[in-house]
Design a protein around this motif. Structure first.
Motif, short mmCIF file in Angstrom:
data_model
loop_
_atom_site.label_atom_id
_atom_site.label_comp_id
_atom_site.label_asym_id
_atom_site.label_seq_id
_atom_site.Cartn_x
_atom_site.Cartn_y
_atom_site.Cartn_z
N LYS A 148 0.83 -1.20 0.00
CA LYS A 148 0.00 0.00 0.00
C LYS A 148 0.86 1.25 0.00
O LYS A 148 1.91 1.29 0.65
CB LYS A 148 -0.90 0.00 1.25
N ALA A 149 0.42 2.27 -0.72
CA ALA A 149 1.05 3.59 -0.66
C ALA A 149 0.42 4.35 0.50
O ALA A 149 -0.80 4.55 0.53
CB ALA A 149 0.86 4.34 -1.96
N LEU A 150 1.23 4.78 1.45
CA LEU A 150 0.72 5.49 2.62
C LEU A 150 0.48 6.96 2.28
O LEU A 150 1.24 7.57 1.52
CB LEU A 150 1.69 5.37 3.78
N LYS A 151 -0.56 7.53 2.90
CA LYS A 151 -0.94 8.91 2.62
C LYS A 151 -0.87 9.75 3.88
O LYS A 151 -0.41 9.29 4.93
CB LYS A 151 -2.33 8.96 1.98
N LYS A 152 -1.34 10.98 3.79
CA LYS A 152 -1.14 11.96 4.85
C LYS A 152 -1.84 11.62 6.16
O LYS A 152 -1.51 12.20 7.19
CB LYS A 152 -1.57 13.34 4.39
N ASP B 25 -3.31 4.31 -5.84
CA ASP B 25 -4.05 3.48 -4.89
C ASP B 25 -3.82 2.00 -5.15
O ASP B 25 -3.81 1.19 -4.21
CB ASP B 25 -5.55 3.79 -4.94
N ASP B 26 -3.67 1.62 -6.42
CA ASP B 26 -3.44 0.20 -6.74
C ASP B 26 -1.96 -0.09 -6.94
O ASP B 26 -1.57 -1.21 -7.28
CB ASP B 26 -4.22 -0.21 -7.99
N LEU B 27 -1.10 0.90 -6.72
CA LEU B 27 0.35 0.75 -6.77
C LEU B 27 0.86 0.11 -8.06
O LEU B 27 1.74 -0.75 -8.03
CB LEU B 27 0.84 -0.07 -5.58
N ILE C 165 3.85 4.66 -10.49
CA ILE C 165 5.03 5.04 -9.70
C ILE C 165 6.09 5.68 -10.61
O ILE C 165 6.69 6.70 -10.28
CB ILE C 165 5.61 3.82 -8.97
N VAL C 166 6.29 5.09 -11.78
CA VAL C 166 7.26 5.64 -12.74
C VAL C 166 6.82 7.03 -13.18
O VAL C 166 7.63 7.95 -13.31
CB VAL C 166 7.42 4.71 -13.95
N SER C 167 5.54 7.21 -13.40
CA SER C 167 5.02 8.52 -13.79
C SER C 167 5.25 9.56 -12.70
O SER C 167 5.63 10.70 -12.99
CB SER C 167 3.53 8.42 -14.11
N ALA C 168 5.05 9.18 -11.44
CA ALA C 168 5.26 10.10 -10.32
C ALA C 168 6.74 10.35 -10.09
O ALA C 168 7.15 11.45 -9.71
CB ALA C 168 4.62 9.54 -9.06
#
Length: 306
Positions: free
Chosen positions: A198-202, A226-228, A233-236
């Protein structure tokens, strides 16, 4: 149910001069227990028979000078508690075992879904319940003010919270004073386990710490993460990647390798090419650091600016 903010005192006074209680054992001094019970009666909470349903919440209560009669298995094992009855596990606490102890107060975290429902059930049974959901140092500060108010141990609030808070402010100032903090830099924080990544958020406390390092979380405003997917990820293309493992460490590491590190596209990321992928220690970034919040801030600062 009583929230932690409802029993905060307007001010905490003087140090009590009693030795600080450690996380690994409960206090046994009769005079301290008597003082604790008297203080608890003044707040409307009776601390004479407390049950804690997470390791983190139990650690906070012990650090506030309290003792427990019951706790979940993770708290008993990791905090080396003795003469404490098990009431189940973090995700499967037993209402029958809890009620069987005739608790005067149950401390839990509604951040755990099953405990949110359990809190309502216990309250309906007439049990005094306090929710201690912690997502930042400020939440921890608020909660510990309330717990130390119940135990009457303002000296432990000063030791485990006030001094830690000042240290955190010093670290935040160091970040502001560092010229690198004025650069636009981003991060992605991954929580990996055998079951789910999971990608953790604020709303996660680890991200609260990392964002205080003057970094922007690429997952905060991006539903594509959200779906990792590796493409997202590469785009970000974050400047930093932080990895937090949960559950069995070996299985979590294998999950990380299979899903991310072993993939060719992963090697294209700036964070990977610049050696800015870091694994964060679970005891400070998966579990709440409690009295070690200052250490967690120091650790993050050294990774980003050291």
């Amino acid at each position: 149910m009583i929230s932690r903010r409802e029993f905060i005192t307007l001010a905490l006074v003087g140090a009590g001069g009693v030795a600080v209680a450690g996380c690994a054992a409960q206090g046994s001094d009769d005079s301290s227990q008597s003082q604790s019970q008297q203080a608890g009666n003044g707040t409307g909470h009776d601390p004479s028979a407390v049950v804690a349903l997470t390791k983190s919440v139990c650690s906070m209560w012990v650090d506030a000078g309290g003792t427990v009669v019951g706790a979940t298995d993770d708290a008993i094992q990791d905090l080396n508690l003795t003469d404490v009855t098990s009431v189940g596990t973090l995700y499967k606490p037993s209402k029958e075992a809890i009620v069987g102890l005739n608790p005067t107060l149950v401390l839990l975290s509604e951040d755990v879904a099953v405990q949110k429902q359990l809190a309502q059930d216990l309250q309906n049974s007439g049990v005094d319940v306090i929710d201690e959901t912690i997502n930042s140092f400020e939440d921890y500060d608020t909660a510990m003010q309330g717990l130390c108010d119940i135990t009457g141990r303002s000296d432990l609030y000063d030791q485990n919270v006030a001094q830690v808070g000042q240290h955190i402010e010093d670290v935040r100032q160091k970040v502001q004073d560092n010229e690198a903090s004025r650069q636009e830099r981003t991060y992605l924080c991954l929580r990996v386990s055998a079951a789910k990544n999971k990608a953790l958020k604020k709303d996660n406390f680890a991200c609260e710490i990392l964002s205080d390092m003057a970094l922007s979380n690429v997952a905060d405003d991006s539903s594509s993460l959200d779906d990792l997917s590796l493409e997202a990820i590469v785009s970000a293309n974050p400047t930093f990647i932080f990895v937090v493992t949960m559950g069995d460490a070996d299985q979590a590491q294998q999950s990380y390798q299979d899903a991310f590190a072993s993939q060719a596209v992963w090697q294209q990321l700036d964070a990977v090419q610049n050696n800015r992928v870091f694994q964060l220690p679970s005891d400070m970034f998966n579990y709440k650091p409690n009295e070690r919040w200052g250490e967690a801030y120091d650790y993050a600062y050294q990774l980003v600016y050291g």
